[in-house]
Design a protein around this motif. Structure first.
Motif, PDB file in Angstrom:
ATOM      1  N   GLY A   1      -0.532  45.911  45.729  1.00  0.00           N
ATOM      2  CA  GLY A   1      -2.112  46.304  46.235  1.00  0.00           C
ATOM      3  C   GLY A   1      -2.987  45.110  45.764  1.00  0.00           C
ATOM      4  O   GLY A   1      -3.323  44.830  44.866  1.00  0.00           O
ATOM      5  N   GLY A   2      -3.604  44.611  47.013  1.00  0.00           N
ATOM      6  CA  GLY A   2      -4.720  43.529  46.973  1.00  0.00           C
ATOM      7  C   GLY A   2      -6.076  44.185  47.191  1.00  0.00           C
ATOM      8  O   GLY A   2      -6.890  43.520  47.404  1.00  0.00           O
ATOM      9  N   GLY A   3      -6.117  45.409  46.752  1.00  0.00           N
ATOM     10  CA  GLY A   3      -7.662  45.897  46.645  1.00  0.00           C
ATOM     11  C   GLY A   3      -8.310  45.180  45.334  1.00  0.00           C
ATOM     12  O   GLY A   3      -7.771  44.114  44.767  1.00  0.00           O
ATOM     13  N   ALA A  53      -8.234  42.196  40.689  1.00  0.00           N
ATOM     14  CA  ALA A  53      -8.891  42.001  39.332  1.00  0.00           C
ATOM     15  C   ALA A  53      -7.618  42.002  38.250  1.00  0.00           C
ATOM     16  O   ALA A  53      -7.582  41.000  37.306  1.00  0.00           O
ATOM     17  N   ALA A  54      -6.724  42.809  38.276  1.00  0.00           N
ATOM     18  CA  ALA A  54      -5.797  43.000  37.229  1.00  0.00           C
ATOM     19  C   ALA A  54      -4.837  41.641  37.350  1.00  0.00           C
ATOM     20  O   ALA A  54      -4.612  40.949  36.504  1.00  0.00           O
ATOM     21  N   ALA A  55      -4.527  41.145  38.724  1.00  0.00           N
ATOM     22  CA  ALA A  55      -3.900  39.788  38.863  1.00  0.00           C
ATOM     23  C   ALA A  55      -4.319  38.920  38.252  1.00  0.00           C
ATOM     24  O   ALA A  55      -3.768  37.873  37.477  1.00  0.00           O
ATOM     25  N   ARG A  56      -5.659  38.642  38.501  1.00  0.00           N
ATOM     26  CA  ARG A  56      -6.575  37.506  37.954  1.00  0.00           C
ATOM     27  C   ARG A  56      -6.729  37.383  36.437  1.00  0.00           C
ATOM     28  O   ARG A  56      -6.291  36.376  35.814  1.00  0.00           O
ATOM     29  N   GLU A  58       0.666  43.067  49.257  1.00  0.00           N
ATOM     30  CA  GLU A  58      -0.327  43.698  50.054  1.00  0.00           C
ATOM     31  C   GLU A  58       0.101  43.897  51.319  1.00  0.00           C
ATOM     32  O   GLU A  58       0.601  42.746  52.096  1.00  0.00           O
ATOM     33  N   GLN A  59      -0.147  44.991  52.010  1.00  0.00           N
ATOM     34  CA  GLN A  59       0.630  45.202  53.452  1.00  0.00           C
ATOM     35  C   GLN A  59      -0.229  44.767  54.251  1.00  0.00           C
ATOM     36  O   GLN A  59       0.128  44.426  55.436  1.00  0.00           O
ATOM     37  N   ASP A  85     -16.625  39.737  50.129  1.00  0.00           N
ATOM     38  CA  ASP A  85     -17.087  38.599  49.352  1.00  0.00           C
ATOM     39  C   ASP A  85     -16.337  38.551  47.907  1.00  0.00           C
ATOM     40  O   ASP A  85     -15.928  37.469  47.397  1.00  0.00           O
ATOM     41  N   PHE A  86     -15.971  39.765  47.798  1.00  0.00           N
ATOM     42  CA  PHE A  86     -15.044  39.843  46.340  1.00  0.00           C
ATOM     43  C   PHE A  86     -13.656  39.414  46.796  1.00  0.00           C
ATOM     44  O   PHE A  86     -13.114  38.569  46.043  1.00  0.00           O
ATOM     45  N   HIS A  87     -13.250  39.577  47.951  1.00  0.00           N
ATOM     46  CA  HIS A  87     -12.062  39.258  48.350  1.00  0.00           C
ATOM     47  C   HIS A  87     -11.847  37.776  48.494  1.00  0.00           C
ATOM     48  O   HIS A  87     -10.921  37.046  48.122  1.00  0.00           O
ATOM     49  N   ALA A  88     -12.834  37.225  49.306  1.00  0.00           N
ATOM     50  CA  ALA A  88     -13.133  35.797  49.365  1.00  0.00           C
ATOM     51  C   ALA A  88     -12.927  35.175  48.008  1.00  0.00           C
ATOM     52  O   ALA A  88     -12.379  33.958  47.788  1.00  0.00           O
TER      53      ALA A  88
END
Length: 114
Positions: free
Chosen positions: A12-14, A19-22, A35-36, A111-114
């Motif tokens: 999941g790329g929400g 945030a967890a990944a970073r 992410e789908q 902007d968060f996703h970018a």
């Protein structure tokens, strides 16, 4: 004995998944995000980001970028939905920085996703 490197899959790329990944990545862990959705869209309205969350964004290394594109409201007002009467008001802006040690922001999801 060969030490294996820790690898984590985030499904999941929400905002939560990214945030967890970073944070895992900053800790030196190899992370793969699944992410789908083929691309991120500008969905929804602004997201309110409290000073405590801005401190987490600083740990992620993305606080300056979001502060540059986000809005810095100087007040928070809650109003009665029928009368419009102000029920609660809190000073933000410089006051939030002085009191909590970080900004209060409103940032678009895109902007968060970018």
């Amino acid at each position: 004995m060969l030490k294996r490197k820790t690898r984590i899959a985030v499904v999941g790329g929400g905002l939560g998944g990214l945030a967890a990944a970073r944070l895992l990545q900053k800790a030196g862990i190899e992370v793969h995000v699944f992410e789908q959705t083929p691309s991120f869209q500008r969905l929804g309205a602004g997201i309110h980001v409290s000073p405590n969350v801005v401190k987490v964004l600083a740990a992620m290394g993305i606080d300056k970028q979001l502060e540059a594109v986000g809005a810095h409201p100087d007040r928070w007002r809650s109003r009665d939905g029928v009368s419009g009467e102000v029920m609660f008001e809190m000073a933000l802006g410089v006051h939030a920085v002085n009191r909590f040690g970080a900004s209060y922001l409103t940032v678009r999801r895109g902007d968060f996703h970018a």
